[in-house]
Design a protein around this motif. Structure first.
Motif, PDB file in Angstrom:
ATOM      1  N   GLY A  89       0.790  -1.088   0.117  1.00 45.06           N
ATOM      2  CA  GLY A  89       0.100   0.040  -0.065  1.00 45.06           C
ATOM      3  C   GLY A  89       0.776   1.229   0.019  1.00 45.06           C
ATOM      4  O   GLY A  89       1.875   1.251   0.573  1.00 45.06           O
ATOM      5  N   CYS A  90       0.401   2.450  -0.663  1.00 46.29           N
ATOM      6  CA  CYS A  90       1.234   3.494  -0.881  1.00 46.29           C
ATOM      7  C   CYS A  90       1.186   4.331   0.266  1.00 46.29           C
ATOM      8  O   CYS A  90       1.735   5.459   0.607  1.00 46.29           O
ATOM      9  N   GLY A  91      -0.067   4.090   0.994  1.00 42.57           N
ATOM     10  CA  GLY A  91      -0.237   5.041   2.272  1.00 42.57           C
ATOM     11  C   GLY A  91      -0.757   6.275   1.991  1.00 42.57           C
ATOM     12  O   GLY A  91      -1.149   7.031   3.168  1.00 42.57           O
ATOM     13  N   ARG A  92      -0.862   6.668   0.876  1.00 42.38           N
ATOM     14  CA  ARG A  92      -1.449   8.082   0.726  1.00 42.38           C
ATOM     15  C   ARG A  92      -2.493   8.334  -0.335  1.00 42.38           C
ATOM     16  O   ARG A  92      -3.315   9.306  -0.599  1.00 42.38           O
ATOM     17  N   CYS A  93      -2.867   7.186  -1.005  1.00 43.94           N
ATOM     18  CA  CYS A  93      -4.147   7.399  -2.161  1.00 43.94           C
ATOM     19  C   CYS A  93      -5.336   7.447  -1.152  1.00 43.94           C
ATOM     20  O   CYS A  93      -5.278   7.035   0.067  1.00 43.94           O
ATOM     21  N   CYS A  96      -5.807   3.813   0.854  1.00 40.78           N
ATOM     22  CA  CYS A  96      -4.825   3.607   1.823  1.00 40.78           C
ATOM     23  C   CYS A  96      -5.407   4.647   3.005  1.00 40.78           C
ATOM     24  O   CYS A  96      -5.451   4.169   4.119  1.00 40.78           O
ATOM     25  N   CYS A 104      -5.302  -0.338  -2.864  1.00 43.48           N
ATOM     26  CA  CYS A 104      -4.279   0.842  -3.211  1.00 43.48           C
ATOM     27  C   CYS A 104      -4.376   1.139  -4.840  1.00 43.48           C
ATOM     28  O   CYS A 104      -4.389   0.265  -5.409  1.00 43.48           O
ATOM     29  N   ASP A 105      -4.300   2.433  -5.021  1.00 44.41           N
ATOM     30  CA  ASP A 105      -4.259   2.911  -6.374  1.00 44.41           C
ATOM     31  C   ASP A 105      -3.162   2.874  -7.115  1.00 44.41           C
ATOM     32  O   ASP A 105      -2.918   2.990  -8.379  1.00 44.41           O
TER      33      ASP A 105
HETATM   34 ZN   LIG Z   1      -2.419   3.571  -1.749  1.00 40.79          ZN
END
Ligand SMILES: [Zn+2]
Ligand SMILES: NC(=O)c1ccc[n+]([C@@H]2O[C@H](COP(=O)([O-])OP(=O)(O)OC[C@H]3O[C@@H](n4cnc5c(N)ncnc54)[C@H](O)[C@@H]3O)[C@@H](O)[C@H]2O)c1
Ligand SMILES: [Zn+2]
Lengths: 391, 155
Positions: A89-93, A96, A104-105
């Motif tokens: 997961g990128c954590g910021r989309c 997330c 996650c995108d």
């Molecule tokens: Zn993400």
């Protein structure tokens, strides 16, 4: 380095592949201490998810030591022992940020396949086919972990490698099933499947205050293990009529929550199973939803069915009528591990959750093909084989 | 070497999986003649997404594209849309162009996806260096699909 690769349907081999390198600033490289076989891998190995290429490294549930960090990594240092979430997961989309990490995108580098299959692409996952991003798997000496500040978690000292390993995938998956199905004190919960995922779903339901938890499988050793270590009641589905048994144990109501932890290769003795297998082989359906059908049928009116088992495409004879007329909530998800992993490590440190009993076998990378064979056939009492590259 | 049987089994598998998914959809829309906007939603406040400060992959298109930026409903961030000022020709939009990767909107979609990732995370996640050695026709087919998969999509 050595890695376990998929060579073709039901063909695994250990081969030399180039070492992974940092590809982005937010990556780390981890030396794998331990990984484990997961039921999801069986769907890949058997060719049910036809987006593998010969030479792909498999494995997604693992723990290791950080050996290299990219310039943009803030929360990890070389030498840290970390357990890594199987989904990246990128954590910021938006997904997330809303704790829906497997959606996650920004982490699936082949989004078009998921878009064609599902309408939208999912997040990426280690070693899980080109439909899920084509990332290398973790059954290797080293693995690159993208967006490591969000997906790798330091393991507290008191928790041993084997116990922490399962916090990578099976424990949060099970927890998510009970959590997103809304299990609450007083509920009766039925869980299909006594693999690691089903056992952890049952344990989560108990910790969330369920009044009764009933687990269903056919392997005596798995049923016994679930009774003993999870504290769940059990039903051998080959010895009885599951629906009738559940009605009897629930005052005729049916379970409030039904969690399916079996997946697309479900087993059954009924004639419908032959029909399902034929249709699956002719590609007229991609998955066999035996346990999902049973869960929907058994669930109480107005109850919830949560599908944790992995399904890839379309299924046949889906009892939509029962869903509508009984007013059910049906939900599924791939695991949003990052949402639960820190809490699960805390519970483990506090002794509320134990996982080491799942590790029935420990092998080296060289022995991994044999371990997968044993795990697939469920021989020698295998529930999970732990693969240690240094063994 | 891999037998033709394996090739066709794999090809049928791939086609089958997609076909099953397709059959599950109700109506397959006809190709779209209008110059439709390609859109993503960026999880950033509207003020953080500005037409003159777009990330490099979109900047590179310069005057060839037009941009539309609007707040997304609720807490969903900002909708970022782009399209060519001059709509691609019918030939450029044809099925053949799409299969061969020559529809210019495919590259623009990739750029838009990358721009979103840069705005949200500061990077575009790169794939691992492949370990696969797809000597088999089936494996090559997955490779082809994966290469296209970067560009195709629902945008
Ligand atoms: Zn993400
Ligand atoms: N949602 C997620 O993110 C996620 C994560 C991990 C695993 N999974 C999926 O969870 C499923 C289970 O994984 P696992 O590692 O525990 O696998 P496993 O193979 O060890 O366990 C599956 C169990 O289901 C039992 N089973 C088969 N048919 C059944 C039936 N009709 N009724 C009841 N039980 C039946 C088997 O006997 C076996 O014990 C797999 O489909 C896997 O892909 C999902
Ligand atoms: Zn798994």
């Amino acid at each position: 380095m050595k890695a376990l690769i998929w060579e073709g349907v039901n063909k695994l081999a250990v081969e030399q592949v180039p070492d992974p390198v940092l590809r982005n600033d937010q990556d780390i490289v981890v030396r794998v201490i331990a990984g484990t076989t997961c039921g999801s891998d069986l769907h890949l190995i058997g060719g049910y998810i036809p987006f593998m290429q010969s030479g792909d490294v498999i494995g997604h549930e693992f723990l290791g030591e950080v050996v290299e960090t990219g310039a943009g990594v803030r929360r990890h240092a070389v030498g840290d022992r970390v357990v890594v979430c199987s989904f990246v997961g990128c954590g910021r989309c938006w997904y997330c940020a809303n704790d829906l990490w497997s959606l996650c995108d920004n982490t699936n580098t082949n989004p078009g396949i998921g878009q064609a299959l599902f309408g939208y692409d999912t997040g990426g996952i280690f070693g899980y086919s080109h439909a899920m991003g084509g990332l290398r798997g973790s059954h290797a000496e080293y693995v690159r972990v993208p967006f490591a500040d969000y997906g790798a978690f330091p393991v507290p000292e008191g928790i041993d490698d084997t116990s922490a390993l399962f916090v990578s995938d099976s424990v949060p998956t099970g927890w998510m099933g009970a959590d997103l199905a809304g299990v609450k004190p007083g509920d009766v919960v039925a869980v299909w499947g006594c693999g690691a995922v089903g056992q952890m779903a049952a344990r989560a339901a108990i910790l969330k205050g369920a009044e009764r938890v009933i687990s269903i499988d056919r392997f005596p050793e798995r049923l016994a293990m679930t009774e003993r270590y999870v504290g769940s009641e059990v039903i051998d589905y080959t010895a009885t009529d599951v629906g009738a048994e559940l009605r009897e144990r629930t005052g005729g109501r049916g379970p409030d929550v039904c969690i399916e932890a079996v997946g697309m290769e479900a087993h059954s003795d009924s004639p419908v199973h032959v029909y399902d297998q034929v249709k699956q082989q002719l590609r007229l359906q991609t998955d066999r939803p035996t346990a999902v059908r049973q869960a929907i049928h058994a669930c109480r009116k107005g109850g919830t069915v949560f599908v944790l088992g992995v399904f890839a495409g379309a299924v046949d004879k889906f009892p939509l009528g029962a869903v509508v007329n009984k007013g059910l909530t049906v939900r599924g998800a791939q695991m949003h591990g990052q949402r639960y992993i820190p809490m699960l490590l805390d519970r483990m440190a506090a002794g509320e959750l134990s996982t080491s009993h799942l590790a029935t076998h420990t092998v080296s990378l060289d022995e991994a093909p044999r371990a997968y064979d044993m795990f697939k056939q469920k021989t020698d009492g295998c529930v999970r084989a732990v693969i240690r590259p240094d063994a | 070497m891999v037998s033709r049987k394996t090739f066709w089994a794999t090809a049928a598998g791939l086609a089958g999986a997609v076909a099953v998914a397709r059959r599950a959809r109700t109506d397959e829309p006809a190709p779209d003649p209008v110059n439709r906007w390609l859109t993503v939603t960026v999880n950033r406040a509207p003020g953080d997404v500005q037409a003159d400060k777009l990330p490099a992959p979109l900047q590179e298109y310069g005057e060839r594209i037009e941009t539309r930026i609007v707040p997304a409903p609720g807490d969903r961030g900002t909708e970022l849309a782009v399209r060519f000022r001059e709509a691609p020709s019918a030939a450029e939009q044809s099925v053949t162009a799409r299969i061969t990767g020559n529809d210019p909107r495919q590259d623009l979609r990739v750029a838009l996806r990358e721009a979103k990732s840069l705005l949200e995370t500061g990077e575009v996640m790169r794939p691992d260096e492949p370990t696969a050695h797809p000597t088999t026709p089936g494996g090559k087919l997955v490779g082809l699909l994966s290469r296209r998969a970067g560009g195709e999509g629902v945008l």
